[in-house]
Design a protein around this motif. Sequence first.
Motif: not given
Length: 557
Positions: A34-37, A152-163, A239-247
């Motif tokens: 989702h981050n790199l979609l 806008v997507y990153m704005g959602g991540v920002l608001v989600g971090a606060l909420v 962290g490696y799970c995130y790396t595998v996710g990129q691949l």
Amino acid sequence: MAFGDLLEIVGSTGRFQILHVTLLCIPVLLMASHNLLQNFVASVPRHYCNAHANLSQLQLSPEETLLITVPLDQTGKPLRCQRYVTPQWHLLTKNGTSSSAEPGDTKNDVDVDLQGCTEGWSYNMTERSSTIISDWDLVCDVRSLKQMGQTVYMGGVLVGALVFGGLSDRYGRRILLLISHMLMAVSGTCAAFSTSFPLFCLFRFGCGMALSGLGLNTFSLIVEWIPTRVRTVVGTITGYCYTVGQLLLAVIAYFIRDWRWLTLAVSLPFYGFFLFSWWFHESSRWLVLSNKSEQAIKNLQSVANFNGRREEGEKIDIKRTPNMSGSQGSYSVLDLFRTPTMRTMTVCLSAVWLSTSFAYYGLAMDLQKFGVDIYLIQVIFGAVDIPAKVVITVSMSFIGRRPSQCGALMIAGVTILINLLIPVDKQTVRTCMAVLGKGCLAASFNCCYLYSGELYPTIIRQNGMGWVSMMARVGAMVAPMVLLAGEYIPWIPGLIYGGAPILSGVAAIFLPETLGSPLPDTIQDVEDRGSGRGSKMPPKEAIILQDTQANHLKQAP
């Protein structure tokens, strides 16, 4: 009795922890997707203006239609955003073949006035069968909307971090994780069926909020159920799970070329994650500090049963564990700045997270600029994380968290700045330097997730992680906007992307070291550590459990 001692009694690295960490790590694979979609659903295909409407009645080949409709640029490629006001028939010979017109030469003896693409665009869809760019014509005068969508997507991540940061400290990690899984599933599904760009942005905003909730609560549920000695290893595995996710994203995108089906493919699994997340145990650390000690004991006894230590679990009694007392009062983000050590720590961590995210997404979210196949460069950018995280894990375990954080940031900044001095035609060298910089930033991310979790106390950890995550999203939101500045001054983005990590690397020097230290539970623990009065374990990540466990059991009836 400290919570860490109770965790050793019920089993701190048993079957429960293995299954618990494994199930929490699985959704992390698709968090990267989702981050790199944006790299795939918003890839910009080659495009040029549609031909004049009256040409459709003539029997012209596509090449001939293009020749008399769209002028060529200096490299011999059709201009993307302009066409001739009238067809240039003189560019065709009598037998229907094209004349030898020079690229960029529009001077001739007939009208050569140019106009915008008033009748739409034609797209070369060889790499992707469809993208949001081709579906909604986000090119030419509105091309900045592509970067706006990611903002806008990153704005959602920002608001989600606060909420989610504040709510999970108040209502618990588990319930907010469940909500985050469902929000991601629903928002992602709706985004796949969006009928307009504004609707797409709205649902991607929801995906961004969900991603924050997933990241924050997944990390806390992992770190609060494992002992100090394995935190580095488990943090690296996550962290490696995130790396595998990129691949994995590169593979999924290669086989699913339609942006709607691709978005659906990385969103539907979250319905399944929502179902098995009901099994997760709430953090007993959080329950104790929220005056819910009875539920904390029940969870510890459940863990003991799962780990085959039923008898030890039954002997745990809240009355005989005086250190398991709830905290008084409620806490908010303002408490991150009320005391000296917390204030310094939060300011420095904010700089670290902001610059890491800013430079990371500045490099990773515009893969087409490297002139390499986007699937290949996605794999390369993902694969570089593997050695980078090995190095940072070894460094964190033996050198310490603080020097590892500083080093990763400074090296990343230097490599990005060096890229400014490499000629544009040296594309391979420039790509290699960018990959090295991205690897260092991935290592920095790996370090700061673990480091921040160790620095903030349990009672306000989610508020702290929410705050620094919010700062990271501020950096991620600004990163696409800086790319737009490159259209006017090409070297500006590289200068900013490289300078920010170096400055934050200096700020990280002022953070306290946490290698081998127990997790702080209260703000006072943090202040004591800052003043040198806090307890410090030996700087090694191995302890002997037998004698400790025997002493604890002697205290039970």
